[in-house]
Design a protein around this motif. Structure first.
Motif, PDB file in Angstrom:
ATOM      1  N   CYS A   1      -5.031   1.580   2.604  1.00  0.00           N
ATOM      2  CA  CYS A   1      -3.769   2.317   2.112  1.00  0.00           C
ATOM      3  C   CYS A   1      -4.096   3.854   1.957  1.00  0.00           C
ATOM      4  O   CYS A   1      -4.980   4.335   1.982  1.00  0.00           O
ATOM      5  CB  CYS A   1      -3.984   2.052   0.484  1.00  0.00           C
ATOM      6  SG  CYS A   1      -3.324   0.420  -0.088  1.00  0.00           S
ATOM      7  N   LYS A   2      -2.920   4.520   2.551  1.00  0.00           N
ATOM      8  CA  LYS A   2      -2.794   5.958   2.516  1.00  0.00           C
ATOM      9  C   LYS A   2      -2.749   6.160   1.122  1.00  0.00           C
ATOM     10  O   LYS A   2      -3.331   7.254   0.741  1.00  0.00           O
ATOM     11  CB  LYS A   2      -1.661   6.178   3.091  1.00  0.00           C
ATOM     12  CG  LYS A   2      -1.678   6.065   4.371  1.00  0.00           C
ATOM     13  CD  LYS A   2      -0.500   6.864   5.604  1.00  0.00           C
ATOM     14  CE  LYS A   2      -0.637   6.268   7.018  1.00  0.00           C
ATOM     15  NZ  LYS A   2       0.385   5.568   7.312  1.00  0.00           N
ATOM     16  N   ASP A   3      -2.117   5.756   0.251  1.00  0.00           N
ATOM     17  CA  ASP A   3      -2.070   6.102  -1.069  1.00  0.00           C
ATOM     18  C   ASP A   3      -3.086   5.022  -1.762  1.00  0.00           C
ATOM     19  O   ASP A   3      -2.813   3.927  -2.159  1.00  0.00           O
ATOM     20  CB  ASP A   3      -0.599   5.787  -1.765  1.00  0.00           C
ATOM     21  CG  ASP A   3      -0.779   5.789  -3.350  1.00  0.00           C
ATOM     22  OD1 ASP A   3      -1.762   6.165  -3.885  1.00  0.00           O
ATOM     23  OD2 ASP A   3       0.131   5.474  -3.981  1.00  0.00           O
TER      24      ASP A   3
ATOM     25  N   GLY B   1      -1.045   2.216  -3.979  1.00  0.00           N
ATOM     26  CA  GLY B   1      -1.153   1.632  -2.510  1.00  0.00           C
ATOM     27  C   GLY B   1       0.562   1.572  -2.468  1.00  0.00           C
ATOM     28  O   GLY B   1       0.921   0.502  -1.906  1.00  0.00           O
ATOM     29  N   LEU B   2       1.381   2.664  -2.766  1.00  0.00           N
ATOM     30  CA  LEU B   2       2.599   2.619  -2.791  1.00  0.00           C
ATOM     31  C   LEU B   2       3.241   2.664  -1.165  1.00  0.00           C
ATOM     32  O   LEU B   2       4.243   2.082  -0.922  1.00  0.00           O
ATOM     33  CB  LEU B   2       3.302   3.982  -3.232  1.00  0.00           C
ATOM     34  CG  LEU B   2       3.250   3.965  -4.711  1.00  0.00           C
ATOM     35  CD1 LEU B   2       3.650   5.362  -5.499  1.00  0.00           C
ATOM     36  CD2 LEU B   2       3.876   2.513  -5.432  1.00  0.00           C
ATOM     37  N   ASP B   3       2.358   3.086  -0.265  1.00  0.00           N
ATOM     38  CA  ASP B   3       2.647   3.179   1.020  1.00  0.00           C
ATOM     39  C   ASP B   3       2.815   1.586   1.568  1.00  0.00           C
ATOM     40  O   ASP B   3       3.722   1.278   1.926  1.00  0.00           O
ATOM     41  CB  ASP B   3       1.673   3.926   1.983  1.00  0.00           C
ATOM     42  CG  ASP B   3       0.291   3.537   1.828  1.00  0.00           C
ATOM     43  OD1 ASP B   3      -0.135   3.085   0.540  1.00  0.00           O
ATOM     44  OD2 ASP B   3      -0.166   3.230   2.900  1.00  0.00           O
ATOM     45  N   GLN B   4       1.933   0.772   1.172  1.00  0.00           N
ATOM     46  CA  GLN B   4       1.921  -0.490   1.412  1.00  0.00           C
ATOM     47  C   GLN B   4       3.270  -1.369   1.003  1.00  0.00           C
ATOM     48  O   GLN B   4       3.876  -2.094   1.484  1.00  0.00           O
ATOM     49  CB  GLN B   4       0.604  -1.207   1.127  1.00  0.00           C
ATOM     50  CG  GLN B   4      -0.672  -0.605   1.791  1.00  0.00           C
ATOM     51  CD  GLN B   4      -0.758  -1.407   3.099  1.00  0.00           C
ATOM     52  OE1 GLN B   4      -1.079  -2.400   3.329  1.00  0.00           O
ATOM     53  NE2 GLN B   4      -0.995  -0.541   4.224  1.00  0.00           N
TER      54      GLN B   4
ATOM     55  N   ARG C   1       6.188   0.019   0.040  1.00  0.00           N
ATOM     56  CA  ARG C   1       7.195   0.332   0.584  1.00  0.00           C
ATOM     57  C   ARG C   1       7.266  -0.385   1.745  1.00  0.00           C
ATOM     58  O   ARG C   1       8.433  -0.929   2.239  1.00  0.00           O
ATOM     59  CB  ARG C   1       7.174   2.089   0.938  1.00  0.00           C
ATOM     60  CG  ARG C   1       7.780   2.738  -0.152  1.00  0.00           C
ATOM     61  CD  ARG C   1       8.260   4.007   0.303  1.00  0.00           C
ATOM     62  NE  ARG C   1       7.017   5.030   0.536  1.00  0.00           N
ATOM     63  CZ  ARG C   1       6.160   5.556  -0.339  1.00  0.00           C
ATOM     64  NH1 ARG C   1       6.740   5.633  -1.509  1.00  0.00           N
ATOM     65  NH2 ARG C   1       5.132   6.257  -0.111  1.00  0.00           N
ATOM     66  N   GLU C   2       6.253  -0.500   2.720  1.00  0.00           N
ATOM     67  CA  GLU C   2       6.385  -1.092   3.767  1.00  0.00           C
ATOM     68  C   GLU C   2       6.926  -2.701   3.616  1.00  0.00           C
ATOM     69  O   GLU C   2       7.565  -3.421   4.163  1.00  0.00           O
ATOM     70  CB  GLU C   2       5.008  -1.085   4.465  1.00  0.00           C
ATOM     71  CG  GLU C   2       5.105  -1.445   6.053  1.00  0.00           C
ATOM     72  CD  GLU C   2       3.639  -1.581   6.716  1.00  0.00           C
ATOM     73  OE1 GLU C   2       3.674  -1.502   7.999  1.00  0.00           O
ATOM     74  OE2 GLU C   2       2.868  -1.668   5.941  1.00  0.00           O
ATOM     75  N   SER C   3       6.129  -3.351   2.459  1.00  0.00           N
ATOM     76  CA  SER C   3       6.500  -4.745   2.246  1.00  0.00           C
ATOM     77  C   SER C   3       8.061  -4.789   1.767  1.00  0.00           C
ATOM     78  O   SER C   3       8.616  -5.600   2.111  1.00  0.00           O
ATOM     79  CB  SER C   3       5.611  -5.261   1.075  1.00  0.00           C
ATOM     80  OG  SER C   3       4.031  -5.158   1.373  1.00  0.00           O
TER      81      SER C   3
ATOM     82  N   ARG D   1      -0.196  -6.978   9.771  1.00  0.00           N
ATOM     83  CA  ARG D   1      -1.135  -6.357   9.491  1.00  0.00           C
ATOM     84  C   ARG D   1      -2.613  -6.895   9.655  1.00  0.00           C
ATOM     85  O   ARG D   1      -3.326  -6.231   9.897  1.00  0.00           O
ATOM     86  CB  ARG D   1      -1.043  -6.209   7.922  1.00  0.00           C
ATOM     87  CG  ARG D   1      -0.119  -5.240   7.269  1.00  0.00           C
ATOM     88  CD  ARG D   1      -0.040  -5.332   5.827  1.00  0.00           C
ATOM     89  NE  ARG D   1       1.075  -4.438   5.329  1.00  0.00           N
ATOM     90  CZ  ARG D   1       1.797  -4.643   4.521  1.00  0.00           C
ATOM     91  NH1 ARG D   1       1.416  -5.313   3.438  1.00  0.00           N
ATOM     92  NH2 ARG D   1       2.574  -3.599   3.654  1.00  0.00           N
TER      93      ARG D   1
ATOM     94  N   SER E   1      -6.735  -3.270  -0.001  1.00  0.00           N
ATOM     95  CA  SER E   1      -5.829  -2.259  -0.436  1.00  0.00           C
ATOM     96  C   SER E   1      -5.437  -2.358  -1.924  1.00  0.00           C
ATOM     97  O   SER E   1      -6.328  -2.894  -2.705  1.00  0.00           O
ATOM     98  CB  SER E   1      -4.494  -2.582   0.314  1.00  0.00           C
ATOM     99  OG  SER E   1      -4.077  -3.970  -0.156  1.00  0.00           O
TER     100      SER E   1
END
Ligand code: HEM
Length: 508
Positions: A49-51, A55-58, A60-62, A78, A88
């Protein structure tokens, strides 16, 4: 901070004590976990995770991938990016995701008691209440003990109602070469057969189709479909579900409960008059078996019977329809496979198969296995760790060391990605090739029905039903052609089916 008279205020002191206790508790937990991790030779698992907090980056991607109907492919990508196990966050909860057979076996079987279903009841509860599919612990064990005897071979092997429904299905399939969406019809077929099997009363959705009856909101099949969509939406929202209001879902749940209650009433009357001794004497007469009565023999609790019925209906209906839909999607694109299947089925000389005959159709079994491999209808799942525990692999730079799973973490596992691993299934893992099953000898690498104590209770019922329908269609139609120029795309609600249905034409 000092108060006016120069002393620390009581409130400040209390707050300081609470913070201190919290920190001490946290440190103690960390220390216990690190000792536990050392004892078990755990190594860190890759964090992606970047966040690191939510884990909001993951997320958003999902969400973006789900909108394009590529969520499962994203999961698989992934694993290629990060390895077969990674760490994550899901809404601030630690999440370990894996497609390692050893890890999945550990979660579902070897360390079964270290995990629960998590908060499944929050999304599924309004429709299902507490039953085999939503409960954990003692409640689940008693549900399972109550439900399982109703799936013994005699019950599952009763093919008459499958044949009965076949008539409606065949009448709805055009034979003039025009296009039909088989998926739509398979969903009708399975709700008819499931309600017949469970309640002793089919909701007759195929017949309604045939007679052109317009179904309205009060219709059970419609209400059940909507209630399920609402569950899928709530599951996707996670903790944000508390803000979502859906009056139509409430109404749909009520329609479903009302209908099932009527059958529960009948079952309770049956229970009052049921006489075990007489039943033993009458055993030879072999009355038609009713699942509902099987439950009523074991409990007189009306809510309990209703909830168990709803749980099984949900667990069993879309799953089998999705299997059939996905398989026919691929069969319609594989004329050689369809012909081979027809050759095998020709050994029955056009007669309806018996249970034993069905079980002996090897190529049919390969076709079903291969569909559940490529498009597993429960493609991803998860469990919540209820204590600090360990996964056997995934840690360290080579991913071969054990991994600590702290209490409160989710372990997500992707059967979809595992079933497409080239190191297990070979370089053509992405192709539909039933022949591969002639040589495959697999354990936990193939898991369409789950494993361990919560393995699917309806597996034999589902394979019998799907096999039966396939055989009857193969006997009837020499030609099966795809009428869909696009690729198979994921239609992911509670189960996985084809987003664009199964558009085919059939002919003699
Ligand atoms: C192709 C068809 C089917 C597939 C792929 C399938 C798959 C699964 C899977 C993966 C689970 C585990 C879910 C979890 O624990 O999170 C499950 C559980 C279950 N299935 Fe099936 N299923 C199918 C058909 C059926 C049918 C036809 C019935 C009943 C008529 C049924 C009844 C159940 C029940 C009651 C459970 C809960 C078992 C427990 O938790 O102890 N399933 N199924």
């Amino acid at each position: 901070m000092k108060s006016d008279n120069g002393h620390l205020s009581v409130a400040t002191l209390a707050a300081a004590v609470v913070v201190l206790l919290y920190v001490a508790n946290l440190l103690q937990r960390k220390w216990t976990q690190s000792r536990f991790a050392n004892e078990n030779n755990c190594q860190p698992v890759r964090s992606v995770c970047k966040d690191p907090i939510f884990g909001l980056d993951q997320l958003r991607e999902s969400i973006a991938a789900a909108k394009q109907h590529r969520f499962l492919d994203l999961l698989q990508a992934r694993f290629h990016r990060y390895g077969n196990t990674y760490r994550s966050k899901r809404f601030a909860t630690p999440l370990i995701t894996t497609c390692e057979p050893q890890n999945i076996k550990t979660v579902l079987s070897l360390k079964f008691k270290d995990y629960s279903l998590g908060n499944r009841i929050a999304s599924f509860g309004p429709l299902l209440g507490h039953g085999i599919f939503t409960a954990d612990g003692e409640h689940w064990a008693s549900s399972r003990a109550m439900v399982r005897p109703n799936f013994v071979k005699d019950q599952v092997a009763n093919l008459e109602s499958f044949e009965e429904n076949m008539k409606g299905l065949l009448e709805l399939i055009p034979t003039d070469g025009s296009t039909v969406d088989l998926q739509d019809l398979f969903f009708c077929y399975t709700i008819d057969s499931a309600t017949e099997f469970l309640f002793g009363h089919s909701v007759q959705s195929l017949k309604k189709r045939l007679s052109g009856v317009q179904t309205d909101e009060k219709d059970f099949a419609n209400a059940f479909n909507y209630a399920q969509d609402a569950i899928a939406n709530k599951t996707r929202l996670g903790p944000l579900r508390v803000f979502a209001r859906d009056p139509r879902a409430d109404e749909s749940n009520r329609v479903c409960h009302d209908l099932v209650e009527q059958f529960v009433d009948k079952a309770l009357k049956y229970r009052e008059h049921f006489d075990e001794e007489k039943a033993a004497v009458d055993e030879d007469k072999k009355e038609r078996y009713l699942f509902l009565q099987g439950l009523a023999k074991q409990t007189g609790d009306r809510d309990r019977i209703r909830d168990e019925l709803m749980n099984i209906l949900l667990a069993g209906r879309d799953t089998t329809a999705s299997l059939l839909s996905n398989m026919f999607f691929m069969l319609a694109r594989s004329p050689a496979v369809w012909n081979k299947l027809r050759e095998e089925v020709a050994t029955l000389d056009g007669r309806a198969p018996t249970y034993e005959q069905l079980r002996n159709l090897t190529y049919l079994k390969y076709c079903l296995n291969e569909s559940l491999r490529l498009h597993p209808v429960v493609p991803a799942n998860s469990r919540l760790a209820v204590k600090d525990t360990v996964l056997p692999v995934g840690g360290g730079p080579d991913g071969k060391s054990p991994v600590l799973v702290p209490k409160g973490s989710i372990v997500g596992y992707s059967v979809y990605a595992m079933h497409r691993r080239e190191d297990i299934y070979g370089p053509d893992a992405h192709e539909y090739r039933p022949e591969r099953w002639a040589d495959l000898r697999l354990g936990w690498e193939y898991l369409p029905f789950n494993g361990g104590p919560r393995i699917c209770v309806g597996q034999q019922y589902a394979l019998t039903e799907a096999g039966y329908v396939t055989v009857r269609l193969a006997q009837q139609f020499a030609k099966l052609e795809s009428r869909d120029s696009g690729p198979w795309e994921e239609g992911l609600t509670l189960t996985l089916c084809s987003r664009n249905g199964t558009q085919v034409s059939l002919g003699h």
